[in-house]
Scaffold this active site. Structure first.
Site: not given
Length: 423
Positions: A50-51
């Site tokens: 997600c990052n």
């Protein structure tokens, strides 16, 4: 064969771009296969969370730009659109970056442990795609050992604050007493599992788990005293939720602006707190414009996370010191790959001498000489041939006072009394 790490993360790119370049588990194998087919790309691994989205590649010298060009084409982005957000690390800097990523030193949540599992998943994916060779295979094994040592030897993992915990803490600030709140969790992966644990600890009034696969939702709900619904039933249950936390692997939003508008109307304008920690995003960004809705994305959690970061900065410096040492060790091994190994040459020469002397001994037997005489010839001649060159070099070293070579020979042949080869 240069090693490069190329990518973007929460520090260099907004979530709108990160979700564009993310690879989900369904497309990653095909993408890996395509990547290693590119000119000059010898090895590859894709890490997508997600990052961050990162490519780790070994490439033929002169082809270092190929992975970045491939990434742009893969997501139908112009290089100009992507280049300003990308970082690239080469050789030992790429090794250091991988070590820091796997130990959580490059994460939004300093020291968070989930990233190591994600790196291991990426490694298994690359192994299944047969996109790794010895250098990167060794690098990944070294990476896992470094991460374990950092966790063991420092306090980087002490009191870590995960993204899931941060989302729950933020919800607690909005709803002072979570025991009065109904919480809807969307997804059934590790992040949602962690959120469910924290919410259970807070004794939330009601817990609903929604997932595309109802069975997975039921398993999670049973473990935490909630109840499960299918994702298709989300519009009918959304109005029940005071708090929504979502983290799925969907490529498209699972919560639309219209769904939330209908839910707020059914709630008679009672506020709804929503945290979207998925990339790509699960909740349409336009939801943030609705009255009585408080929508937070993953980048909004950074301020809360930073408050807890300072307590782990000393441990991070200790971890970096360990990483620097291990980078040097891996790079020394990698440099050795390009050197000619004298042990191989020595064995080839010894085997050639053996075969020559053995042929002569066999010829002696064939001519009627006794087996004992042939064996004695074989042993004496082979010993003389194998020791002639090193004996001559050592004699010259003794005459010239070359103590380094004399000591090295003692260690090599196990004759140095100060060198315990059995240790």
């Amino acid at each position: 064969m240069p090693l490069i790490a190329l990518g973007l993360n929460h520090l260099t790119a907004p979530v709108s771009l990160r979700e564009q370049v993310a690879f989900d588990a369904a497309v990653a194998p095909q993408a890996l296969d395509d990547l290693v087919r590119q000119p000059g790309v010898e090895e590859a691994m894709i890490l997508s969370t997600c990052n961050r989205t990162e490519l780790y590649c070994s490439v033929t010298e002169g082809f270092e730009a190929i992975p970045g060009q491939w990434l742009s084409r893969q997501h139908r982005l112009t290089p100009q659109r992507l280049d300003e957000f990308l970082y690239r690390h080469d050789e030992q800097d790429a090794v250091r970056h991988m070590f820091r990523v796997a130990t959580g030193l490059d994460s939004m949540v300093l020291g968070e442990p989930q990233i190591l599992g994600q790196v291991k998943d990426a490694y298994q994916q690359a192994r299944s795609a047969q996109s790794l060779r010895a250098p990167m295979e060794r690098l990944l094994q070294h990476t896992f050992a470094v991460a374990k040592r950092v966790r063991t030897d420092t306090r980087i993992g002490a009191h870590t604050v995960s993204v899931a915990y941060t989302a729950v803490r933020l919800a607690e600030q909005v709803f002072t007493d979570l025991r009065q709140a109904c919480v809807l969790l969307i997804g059934a992966g590790e992040t949602i599992e962690l959120a469910a644990r924290h919410l259970t600890d807070k004794k939330v009034r009601r817990l609903i788990v929604a997932n595309r696969t109802l069975e997975n939702a039921q398993e999670l709900a049973v473990r935490h005293g909630g109840y499960a619904i299918a994702l298709a039933d989300l519009p009918r249950h959304l109005a029940e939720a005071d708090i929504v936390i979502t983290s799925t692997a969907s490529r498209l939003p699972v919560v639309t602006k219209q769904m939330v508008a209908d839910a707020i109307a059914a709630r008679r304008r009672r506020p709804m707190f929503m945290v979207d920690i998925a990339v790509p995003r699960d909740i349409e960004p336009e939801v943030a414009h609705l009255d009585d809705v408080y929508l937070y994305g993953i980048d909004d959690l950074k301020q809360v996370i930073d408050e807890n970061r300072r307590s782990r900065e000393l441990a991070a410096r200790e971890a970096d010191a360990i990483i620097d040492l291990q980078v040097d060790r891996y790079m020394a091994w990698r440099r050795a790959l390009s050197l000619r190994n004298p042990a191989v040459d020595m064995r080839v020469a010894a085997e050639a001498q053996r075969d020559e002397v053995l042929a002569k001994a066999q010829a002696m037997v064939a001519k009627g000489r006794s087996a004992d005489e042939a064996l004695a010839f074989l042993a004496n001649t082979l010993t003389n041939k194998l020791l002639h060159a090193p004996s001559a070099r050592l004699r010259d070293a003794a005459l010239s006072g070359d103590l380094d070579l004399l000591h090295a020979a003692g260690r090599l042949y196990g004759l140095d009394p100060d060198d315990d080869v059995s240790a």
